[in-house]
Design an enzyme around this catalytic site. Structure first.
Site, short mmCIF file in Angstrom:
data_model
loop_
_atom_site.label_atom_id
_atom_site.label_comp_id
_atom_site.label_asym_id
_atom_site.label_seq_id
_atom_site.Cartn_x
_atom_site.Cartn_y
_atom_site.Cartn_z
N GLY A 1 0.79 -1.23 0.00
CA GLY A 1 0.00 0.00 0.00
C GLY A 1 0.82 1.27 0.00
O GLY A 1 0.31 2.35 0.31
N HIS B 1 9.23 5.89 4.65
CA HIS B 1 8.70 6.67 5.76
C HIS B 1 8.00 5.75 6.75
O HIS B 1 7.43 4.73 6.38
CB HIS B 1 7.73 7.77 5.29
CG HIS B 1 6.66 7.27 4.38
ND1 HIS B 1 6.90 6.98 3.06
CD2 HIS B 1 5.35 6.99 4.59
CE1 HIS B 1 5.79 6.56 2.48
NE2 HIS B 1 4.83 6.55 3.39
N HIS C 1 5.00 5.56 9.47
CA HIS C 1 3.78 6.20 9.96
C HIS C 1 3.71 5.98 11.48
O HIS C 1 3.86 4.86 11.96
CB HIS C 1 2.52 5.54 9.37
CG HIS C 1 2.33 5.73 7.91
ND1 HIS C 1 1.41 6.62 7.38
CD2 HIS C 1 2.91 5.12 6.85
CE1 HIS C 1 1.43 6.53 6.05
NE2 HIS C 1 2.33 5.63 5.70
#
Ligand code: AMP
Ligand code: ZN
Length: 112
Positions: free
Chosen positions: A91, A98, A100
């Site tokens: 996804g 990065h 989350h």
């Protein structure tokens, strides 16, 4: 460099900074999926976790340490979720690694 997050890191695209140091930049997600939704990105352009090499373990650990510190700073004492979407099946939509940091509500499992 056409990378969105490289432009955010160099300041040519605006963002809301939450933390920065010599190795990473943390900022608010523009489409938050939880009351707290921050992104922690390395200053080095690395496409995804799948591209991490043997020179990267310290950097990857640093990103997680920053996530934990930001969670403390944001008062997420009840818990939080850390996610690294990787590749199409994972996804990932922005091709700059990065982390989350999501918190401020109960999370469900399994993820979508
Ligand atoms: P991922 O789908 O894991 O690659 O995550 C990319 C994240 O970047 C998504 O949660 C987006 O909402 C977020 N995003 C996209 N553009 C921006 C932007 N200009 N500023 C902050 N976050 C962004
Ligand atoms: Zn980049």
């Amino acid at each position: 460099m056409s990378c969105l997050f490289c432009k955010i890191i160099d300041g040519s695209i605006p963002s809301t900074a939450e933390y920065q140091d010599d190795r990473c930049y943390a900022f608010a997600d523009i489409h938050p999926q939880a009351p707290v939704h921050l992104l922690i990105a390395p200053r080095e352009h690395l496409v995804s976790l799948a591209e991490a090499g043997e020179e990267h373990p310290a950097l990857l650990g640093h990103l997680l340490w920053v996530a934990a510190n930001l969670a403390r700073k944001k008062g997420l004492a009840k818990g939080y979720r850390v996610v690294i979407n990787t590749g199409d099946d994972g996804g990932q939509t922005v091709d700059h690694l990065h982390v989350h940091l999501l918190g401020g509500r109960g999370m469900t499992w399994p993820p979508g």
